[in-house]
Design a protein around this motif. Structure first.
Motif, PDB file in Angstrom:
ATOM      1  N   GLY A 260      -3.503   5.110   0.565  1.00  0.00           N
ATOM      2  CA  GLY A 260      -4.575   4.582   1.389  1.00  0.00           C
ATOM      3  C   GLY A 260      -4.592   5.220   2.762  1.00  0.00           C
TER       4      GLY A 260
ATOM      5  N   GLY B  23       0.821  -1.203   0.000  1.00  0.00           N
ATOM      6  CA  GLY B  23       0.000   0.000   0.000  1.00  0.00           C
ATOM      7  C   GLY B  23       0.853   1.250   0.000  1.00  0.00           C
TER       8      GLY B  23
ATOM      9  N   SER C  61       5.448  -1.534  -1.255  1.00  0.00           N
ATOM     10  CA  SER C  61       4.821  -0.444  -0.511  1.00  0.00           C
ATOM     11  C   SER C  61       5.533   0.857  -0.855  1.00  0.00           C
ATOM     12  CB  SER C  61       4.910  -0.704   0.993  1.00  0.00           C
ATOM     13  OG  SER C  61       4.268  -1.912   1.343  1.00  0.00           O
TER      14      SER C  61
END
Length: 230
Positions: A200, A28, A184
């Motif tokens: 996010g 993420g 990430s």
């Protein structure tokens, strides 16, 4: 993937970060927003090991890396792209890429994959990096980082000082990298809309402290802009 807990850090006698804590989710993106001087770049430099914290901990995938040297963090899957489209200006774009690829067992394949992400670089491989435009140098810097096949990519204002026509391309690339899994991203960015589309999770820094945090997405933009004007 990355956990920063109660981090205090600075330069000389000056403390820049005052108890910063944040998380970057696995596969993420987390975005750090804030005005100039808020401590965003200092935070990235501490995360990658270029600054030693005075207190606090940094965990990468559960491992405490707070006292590890930068090259040890790179070996564990971190890659850092600092501000300013940095490159070796007297070397060609190809030589800049080879500096990272040489000595890696997968260097040739990783370079080919990086050039697939930035196909425009193929026509520029023989040109000195110092003669490239700002946008082209930024693509080169990102491609160098990708050759290491990072698990965590730290980007410090990748769209800063780049012509508008290339900003959109850089944004699309970062969004694509974030969306393909296996990596990430910790993103420092002045463009609020882009940062929230990619992330996010977001954190707003002010004078070295997290003053606001929440989930990313376009619905968060109004609240973030308000936090940045306080």
């Amino acid at each position: 993937m990355l956990q920063i807990n109660d981090l205090h850090c600075g330069y000389g006698r000056s403390t820049v970060l005052h108890g910063v804590s944040l998380d970057v989710p696995a596969d993420g993106v987390a975005a750090i927003l804030g005005h100039n001087g808020a401590g965003k770049s200092t935070l990235l430099r501490a995360a990658v090991g270029l600054l030693r914290p005075r207190s606090g901990t940094i965990l990468l995938d559960g491992e405490d890396i707070t006292r590890l040297a930068p090259h040890e963090r790179v070996a564990r899957g971190m890659a850092y792209v600092p501000q300013g489209q940095q490159s070796f200006p007297h070397l060609t774009a190809w030589e800049n890429l080879r500096l990272v690829a040489d000595g890696r067992k997968d260097g040739k394949a990783a370079t080919a994959e990086a050039l697939e992400v930035f196909p425009a670089l193929r026509e520029l491989l023989g040109r000195r990096a110092g003669l490239l435009s700002g946008g082209q140098r930024q693509q080169l810097a990102l491609a160098r980082a990708l050759i290491t096949r990072p698990r965590l990519l730290l980007l410090d204002e990748p769209t800063e000082g780049i012509q508008p026509s290339v900003v959109a391309e850089i944004e699309q690339t970062v969004l694509a990298l974030a969306g393909r899994g296996g990596m990430s991203v910790l993103l420092v960015e002045q463009h609020v809309g882009f940062a929230l589309r990619a992330a996010g999770r977001y954190y707003v820094l002010e004078a070295g402290r997290v003053t606001s945090a929440g989930d990313g997405g376009s619905g968060a933009e109004a609240g973030v802009r308000q936090a940045l004007t306080v």
